[in-house]
Design a protein around this motif. Structure first.
Motif, PDB file in Angstrom:
ATOM      1  N   PRO A  70       0.832  -1.207   0.000  1.00 56.79           N
ATOM      2  CA  PRO A  70       0.000   0.000   0.000  1.00 56.79           C
ATOM      3  C   PRO A  70       0.867   1.258   0.000  1.00 56.79           C
ATOM      4  O   PRO A  70       1.874   1.320   0.718  1.00 56.79           O
ATOM      5  CB  PRO A  70      -0.792  -0.117   1.308  1.00 56.79           C
ATOM      6  CG  PRO A  70      -0.742  -1.567   1.662  1.00 56.79           C
ATOM      7  CD  PRO A  70       0.579  -2.065   1.162  1.00 56.79           C
ATOM      8  N   PRO A  71       0.506   2.260  -0.778  1.00 52.98           N
ATOM      9  CA  PRO A  71       1.308   3.485  -0.810  1.00 52.98           C
ATOM     10  C   PRO A  71       1.147   4.305   0.465  1.00 52.98           C
ATOM     11  O   PRO A  71       0.122   4.220   1.158  1.00 52.98           O
ATOM     12  CB  PRO A  71       0.741   4.240  -2.018  1.00 52.98           C
ATOM     13  CG  PRO A  71      -0.669   3.763  -2.120  1.00 52.98           C
ATOM     14  CD  PRO A  71      -0.643   2.313  -1.698  1.00 52.98           C
ATOM     15  N   THR A  72       2.168   5.086   0.785  1.00 56.34           N
ATOM     16  CA  THR A  72       2.117   6.036   1.893  1.00 56.34           C
ATOM     17  C   THR A  72       1.472   7.328   1.399  1.00 56.34           C
ATOM     18  O   THR A  72       1.802   7.821   0.324  1.00 56.34           O
ATOM     19  CB  THR A  72       3.535   6.324   2.419  1.00 56.34           C
ATOM     20  OG1 THR A  72       4.084   5.107   2.957  1.00 56.34           O
ATOM     21  CG2 THR A  72       3.513   7.377   3.514  1.00 56.34           C
ATOM     22  N   ARG A  73       0.556   7.863   2.190  1.00 55.76           N
ATOM     23  CA  ARG A  73      -0.160   9.075   1.785  1.00 55.76           C
ATOM     24  C   ARG A  73       0.348  10.269   2.576  1.00 55.76           C
ATOM     25  O   ARG A  73       0.450  10.220   3.803  1.00 55.76           O
ATOM     26  CB  ARG A  73      -1.661   8.899   2.027  1.00 55.76           C
ATOM     27  CG  ARG A  73      -2.487  10.145   1.746  1.00 55.76           C
ATOM     28  CD  ARG A  73      -3.922   9.948   2.175  1.00 55.76           C
ATOM     29  NE  ARG A  73      -4.632  11.212   2.280  1.00 55.76           N
ATOM     30  CZ  ARG A  73      -5.758  11.385   2.956  1.00 55.76           C
ATOM     31  NH1 ARG A  73      -6.306  10.353   3.582  1.00 55.76           N
ATOM     32  NH2 ARG A  73      -6.337  12.570   3.007  1.00 55.76           N
ATOM     33  N   ARG A  74       0.638  11.330   1.856  1.00 55.32           N
ATOM     34  CA  ARG A  74       1.087  12.572   2.502  1.00 55.32           C
ATOM     35  C   ARG A  74      -0.106  13.472   2.795  1.00 55.32           C
ATOM     36  O   ARG A  74      -1.003  13.621   1.963  1.00 55.32           O
ATOM     37  CB  ARG A  74       2.074  13.300   1.600  1.00 55.32           C
ATOM     38  CG  ARG A  74       2.515  14.667   2.138  1.00 55.32           C
ATOM     39  CD  ARG A  74       3.482  15.322   1.206  1.00 55.32           C
ATOM     40  NE  ARG A  74       3.784  16.689   1.625  1.00 55.32           N
ATOM     41  CZ  ARG A  74       4.983  17.226   1.690  1.00 55.32           C
ATOM     42  NH1 ARG A  74       6.034  16.504   1.328  1.00 55.32           N
ATOM     43  NH2 ARG A  74       5.171  18.460   2.084  1.00 55.32           N
ATOM     44  N   VAL A  75      -0.123  14.068   3.995  1.00 61.52           N
ATOM     45  CA  VAL A  75      -1.167  15.014   4.386  1.00 61.52           C
ATOM     46  C   VAL A  75      -0.504  16.345   4.717  1.00 61.52           C
ATOM     47  O   VAL A  75       0.359  16.412   5.606  1.00 61.52           O
ATOM     48  CB  VAL A  75      -1.965  14.499   5.605  1.00 61.52           C
ATOM     49  CG1 VAL A  75      -3.008  15.522   6.029  1.00 61.52           C
ATOM     50  CG2 VAL A  75      -2.618  13.156   5.287  1.00 61.52           C
ATOM     51  N   ASP A  76      -0.876  17.387   4.019  1.00 57.62           N
ATOM     52  CA  ASP A  76      -0.287  18.702   4.233  1.00 57.62           C
ATOM     53  C   ASP A  76      -0.923  19.402   5.431  1.00 57.62           C
ATOM     54  O   ASP A  76      -2.050  19.052   5.849  1.00 57.62           O
ATOM     55  CB  ASP A  76      -0.421  19.547   2.976  1.00 57.62           C
ATOM     56  CG  ASP A  76       0.452  19.028   1.831  1.00 57.62           C
ATOM     57  OD1 ASP A  76       1.557  18.536   2.128  1.00 57.62           O
ATOM     58  OD2 ASP A  76       0.024  19.084   0.663  1.00 57.62           O
ATOM     59  N   PRO A  77      -0.250  20.403   6.003  1.00 60.38           N
ATOM     60  CA  PRO A  77      -0.685  21.015   7.270  1.00 60.38           C
ATOM     61  C   PRO A  77      -2.155  21.409   7.370  1.00 60.38           C
ATOM     62  O   PRO A  77      -2.775  21.133   8.411  1.00 60.38           O
ATOM     63  CB  PRO A  77       0.243  22.230   7.395  1.00 60.38           C
ATOM     64  CG  PRO A  77       1.502  21.787   6.722  1.00 60.38           C
ATOM     65  CD  PRO A  77       1.048  20.944   5.561  1.00 60.38           C
ATOM     66  N   PRO A  78      -2.778  22.025   6.367  1.00 62.66           N
ATOM     67  CA  PRO A  78      -4.173  22.451   6.570  1.00 62.66           C
ATOM     68  C   PRO A  78      -5.143  21.318   6.883  1.00 62.66           C
ATOM     69  O   PRO A  78      -6.198  21.541   7.479  1.00 62.66           O
ATOM     70  CB  PRO A  78      -4.526  23.125   5.233  1.00 62.66           C
ATOM     71  CG  PRO A  78      -3.215  23.535   4.652  1.00 62.66           C
ATOM     72  CD  PRO A  78      -2.261  22.455   5.059  1.00 62.66           C
ATOM     73  N   LYS A  79      -4.802  20.086   6.485  1.00 64.66           N
ATOM     74  CA  LYS A  79      -5.720  18.959   6.662  1.00 64.66           C
ATOM     75  C   LYS A  79      -5.342  18.046   7.821  1.00 64.66           C
ATOM     76  O   LYS A  79      -6.042  17.059   8.083  1.00 64.66           O
ATOM     77  CB  LYS A  79      -5.773  18.144   5.375  1.00 64.66           C
ATOM     78  CG  LYS A  79      -6.296  18.926   4.169  1.00 64.66           C
ATOM     79  CD  LYS A  79      -6.326  18.057   2.921  1.00 64.66           C
ATOM     80  CE  LYS A  79      -6.859  18.827   1.716  1.00 64.66           C
ATOM     81  NZ  LYS A  79      -6.877  17.981   0.490  1.00 64.66           N
TER      82      LYS A  79
END
Length: 251
Positions: free
Chosen positions: A38-47
């Motif tokens: 499974p791929p790693t998902r990046r979450v940016d600061p606003p979320k």
């Protein structure tokens, strides 16, 4: 991991842990690019806030964390974000059978108003000298770590690769084994959470200046908390305070 002198498992070294985490993520990315994991998902600061809340609310059996509010305060994380994180943990402790948080004495000392560390409300907590990374593992199936390994506010990674999640679970497990239990495990007569690290420093015989430095407090704040502790124990003598605290099972 090797045993320490008191029979506990020696805590993992911070630099080694961070290097190992980086290598595990690189390996996960290699296999994910080939459709094998499974791929790693990046979450940016606003979320970040919404994602953490959603993951915590979906947890049903076990939530494991490395938490250190003092690190967030030093890096200028807004108070609103810290309170949001604390709210997530408070909700989790009411719905998740097992909540295990590992923090540092500094983190516990600066968490009094936030109550991110749920040691009074059914969570299990242990202290280590310094957490190696910020981390949360949800039901042993999903993990999150900060992009910079220190502060979720700056962005995070959602990890569902079973091999990496298992490695992060083991890291938490070994650190738990090396940590010190809090007096919360010893009975209902307990000191306020922000005074527990003061008791630890007094137990260790640290001079005030060294104790304040360990906890990341000013000398004035440390002295004020010592006075608060002495008043709570009904004495002006540190020696008698230590005896009373020991009788109560606080240390």
């Amino acid at each position: 991991m090797t045993p320490s002198g008191d029979g506990k498992t020696a805590p993992p070294r911070r630099a080694e842990v961070r290097e190992a985490v980086g290598q595990a993520l690189e390996e996960a990315g290699f296999y994910a690019a080939r459709g094998l994991r499974p791929p790693t998902r990046r979450v940016d600061p606003p979320k970040v806030g919404a994602v953490v809340a959603r993951l915590a609310d979906a947890t049903r059996q076990e939530l494991l964390t490395f938490d250190d509010p003092s690190g967030c305060l030093r890096q200028g994380v807004p108070e609103g974000m810290l309170r949001h994180a604390a709210d997530c943990v408070r909700r989790a402790v009411t719905q998740v059978p097992t909540l295990r948080q590992i923090t540092s004495p500094q983190g516990l000392a600066q968490d009094g108003a936030l109550e991110t560390i749920q040691w009074r409300n059914g969570g299990q907590v242990r202290l280590i000298e310094q957490i190696p990374v910020r981390l949360a593992v949800f039901d042993r199936t999903t993990a999150i770590i900060p992009l910079d390994l220190d502060v979720f506010y700056n962005g995070l990674l959602i990890i569902r690769d079973p091999a990496v999640v298992k490695a992060l679970f083991r890291l938490h497990h070994h650190s738990w084994g090396s940590g010190d239990a809090l007096p919360a495990d010893q009975g209902p007569d307990l000191p306020p959470a922000h005074l527990v690290p003061i008791l630890v420093c007094m137990r260790d015989g640290l001079p005030d200046r060294a104790a304040a430095a360990r906890l990341g407090l000013s000398a004035r704040t440390y002295a004020r908390r010592v006075s608060e502790l002495l008043s709570l124990l009904g004495t002006t003598s540190r020696f008698r305070a230590a005896i009373t605290a020991q009788r109560r099972g606080w240390i």
